[in-house]
Design a protein around this motif. Structure first.
Motif, PDB file in Angstrom:
ATOM      1  N   HIS A 143      47.544  43.421  36.878  1.00 54.44           N
ATOM      2  CA  HIS A 143      47.154  42.809  35.598  1.00 54.44           C
ATOM      3  C   HIS A 143      48.383  42.260  34.871  1.00 54.44           C
ATOM      4  CE1 HIS A 143      42.929  43.837  35.398  1.00 54.44           C
ATOM      5  NE2 HIS A 143      43.149  45.132  35.555  1.00 54.44           N
ATOM      6  N   HIS A 191      47.564  48.824  40.405  1.00 52.21           N
ATOM      7  CA  HIS A 191      46.468  48.097  39.754  1.00 52.21           C
ATOM      8  C   HIS A 191      46.930  47.472  38.433  1.00 52.21           C
ATOM      9  CE1 HIS A 191      42.094  47.550  38.735  1.00 52.21           C
ATOM     10  NE2 HIS A 191      42.590  47.591  37.514  1.00 52.21           N
ATOM     11  N   TYR A 196      34.402  43.668  36.808  1.00 50.61           N
ATOM     12  CA  TYR A 196      35.132  44.459  37.807  1.00 50.61           C
ATOM     13  C   TYR A 196      34.717  44.051  39.225  1.00 50.61           C
ATOM     14  CZ  TYR A 196      36.689  47.759  34.174  1.00 50.61           C
ATOM     15  OH  TYR A 196      37.271  48.332  33.085  1.00 50.61           O
ATOM     16  N   GLU A 208      40.851  41.014  36.988  1.00 54.86           N
ATOM     17  CA  GLU A 208      40.583  42.104  37.924  1.00 54.86           C
ATOM     18  C   GLU A 208      40.837  41.670  39.367  1.00 54.86           C
ATOM     19  OE1 GLU A 208      40.241  44.862  36.529  1.00 54.86           O
ATOM     20  OE2 GLU A 208      39.566  46.255  38.073  1.00 54.86           O
ATOM     21  N   SER A 224      44.493  42.605  39.816  1.00 51.40           N
ATOM     22  CA  SER A 224      44.779  44.038  39.922  1.00 51.40           C
ATOM     23  C   SER A 224      44.235  44.612  41.231  1.00 51.40           C
ATOM     24  CB  SER A 224      44.186  44.785  38.734  1.00 51.40           C
ATOM     25  OG  SER A 224      42.808  44.540  38.619  1.00 51.40           O
TER      26      SER A 224
HETATM   27 ZN    ZN Z   1      41.658  46.535  35.927  1.00 50.85          ZN
END
Ligand code: ZN
Length: 511
Positions: free
Chosen positions: A269, A265, A420, A295, A298
């Motif tokens: 980023h 993740h 998110y 996001e 990621s």
């Molecule tokens: Zn994140």
């Protein structure tokens, strides 16, 4: 480069350097600093934050910006220079509304409040955290009042993280997402086959977890000559400049997924920041365009790639080299299902792909209520529990694993959470566009090759940095605006297959 543009750029580099220095101090606070440094660090960060804010919002910036705008009309609107002028104007008009004293005070209080939250959460003591949280909610409200808004107070804060997005747009996306997700989770829980994830909870020594996670991150394309991995209580990625983008993780010896998927993740980023065109370095354009787009990167590497069957066809044998005893006799199908187990649970960061967005909706609802004054800080634990029951069917046994689980509110970051879920939605849109351009991507993933996918992301997303608004970047990359339906189809197809259920019981996502 026309002279007024060069002068503006040179001047903005000062703000950029100050912000990078503050980010290094923040990174240090989370990874290295002894507890005794808290008070000193709070004032250091307040000073740097104030200087960066004062430099950026100074009359000098206004003059240089006005001069640059006078020549900007002759520039190609797609050029770096034109984008620099455009985005600086956008930022300048917003940030000059925030008084420097207010910004410094907010930074200082946020730094202290985060420490109060850490201690209160450890003791499961919401009452001890409540005054700090109240302050942070007040700061958020005042920030929104300074910035101004037309529709909803929430819009002013959301715009800081997802430029040009309105709460009403999020409402519309979330309403449909909730309508499909809540019954889908119910169906999985009541009618789906049992998925066993005990394989993830053997004894996995931390050093090997880190070695495997980092090896995969490098295979994805995370450049360790310009990055590094450290341990922190709350994992994050932080970029200081084009040559230094770091990630952190945390290990749980009896939970393989925490660090392994956490590293995937954060590497997602970090690769975004590493992929921004170097020509944009030391300008306000030298970072990701929004938290939602961040996001999307990621989550793509963590979930769409990292939790896919083709990925584990290639990587399970390599993981087994690190953990021969723990993974003896475990086949790809068993492991693939284990890492995709769906279960309504308490903690957002540990939630599976299906229930994750319900955690976000809950926070979005509560943030709006707090800002509107419909819910008081003192009533937050009860409101939290009620929403958990409504969306996920469970009740938190305590506040530490309930309303106090996230760091965001403790630092006043209200308006952040929806990004998110927007990232989840965007990740599928982008992946489908990349796959359409390069139909070999799935096959390549099954052989541990990611260069085509990363190359597409570099070309269509990363290199632009903040040159364009997030909705413009999405439109250019996919040919359409934010669309929920591909994401709903992805979830229903993937988890319907894993759980052996048709999705006929749930409102179907249109093909
Ligand atoms: Zn994140």
């Amino acid at each position: 480069m026309p002279e007024p543009i060069r002068s503006l750029r040179d001047h903005l580099a000062i703000t950029s350097d100050l912000r990078s220095a503050a980010a290094v101090l923040q990174w240090d606070q989370e990874t290295q600093m002894p507890p005794g440094g808290v008070m000193g660090r709070a004032t250091e960060l307040a000073t740097l934050t104030r200087l960066a804010h004062e430099s950026f919002t100074s009359p000098r910036t206004g003059e240089l910006l006005a001069a640059a705008e006078r020549v900007a009309g002759t520039l190609d609107p797609e050029s770096d220079d034109a984008a620099l002028v455009r985005m600086t104007r956008r930022d300048y008009d917003r940030l000059t509304k925030l008084p420097p004293d207010f910004v410094a005070e907010r930074a200082r209080e946020a730094s202290l409040s985060t420490e109060v939250w850490k201690a209160a959460r450890k003791r499961n003591d919401f009452a001890a955290f409540q005054p700090s949280l109240q302050k942070m909610v007040d700061f958020a409200r005042r920030t929104a009042d300074y910035l101004g808004y037309t529709e909803h107070v929430y819009d002013a804060l959301l715009d800081l993280y997802e430029p040009d997005m309105k709460a009403s747009e999020v409402d519309a996306v979330f309403a449909r997402l909730r309508e499909v997700t809540v019954p889908f989770v119910q169906t999985i829980v009541t009618r789906g086959r049992t998925v066993d994830d005990t394989v993830l909870h053997e004894d996995y020594p931390e050093a090997q977890q880190g070695a495997f996670g980092l090896a995969v991150a490098q295979a994805f394309g995370y450049d360790l000559d310009r990055g590094r991995l450290d341990i922190s209580a709350h994992p994050f990625a932080s970029g200081f400049n084009a040559g230094d983008v770091r990630i952190t993780t945390r290990y749980k010896r009896r939970d393989l997924s925490e660090a392994v998927f956490g590293i995937f993740h954060e590497a997602g980023h970090a690769m975004y920041e590493q992929g921004v065109a170097p020509e944009l370095d030391r300008t306000p354009l030298a970072r990701g365009a929004s938290l939602g787009l961040h996001e999307s990167q990621s989550r793509m590497w963590e979930n769409i790639v990292g939790r896919s069957r083709p990925f584990w066809e290639h990587y399970l044998p390599l993981l087994r080299q690190h953990f021969p005893g723990q993974l003896r006799g475990v086949d790809v199908e068993t492991f693939y299902r284990a890492v995709n187990r769906v279960e309504p649970s308490l903690i957002r960061t540990a939630a599976d792909e299906v229930t994750y967005n319900l955690h976000i909706m809950l926070r979005f609802d509560l943030e709006k209520s707090l800002l509107e004054g419909r819910v008081k800080v003192a009533d937050l634990p009860a409101a939290w529990a009620a929403k958990m029951k409504e969306y996920l069917g469970i009740t938190p046994p305590n506040d530490a694993d309930g309303v106090m689980q996230d760091i965001h509110w403790s630092s006043g970051s209200l308006g952040y959470f929806p990004t998110y879920s927007l990232g989840n939605v965007i990740s599928v849109q982008l992946f489908e566009a990349a796959r359409k351009a390069h139909p070999t991507i799935d096959e390549e993933i099954a052989h541990g090759r990611f260069a085509t996918l990363l190359g597409w992301l570099r070309q269509n997303i990363h290199r632009h940095g903040r040159k364009f608004l997030p909705r413009e970047i999405l439109q250019r990359a996919t040919g359409s605006a934010l669309t929920l339906e591909p994401y709903l189809r992805y979830l229903q197809r993937k988890f319907g297959e894993i759980y052996g259920i048709s999705t006929a019981g749930a409102p179907a996502a249109a093909e």
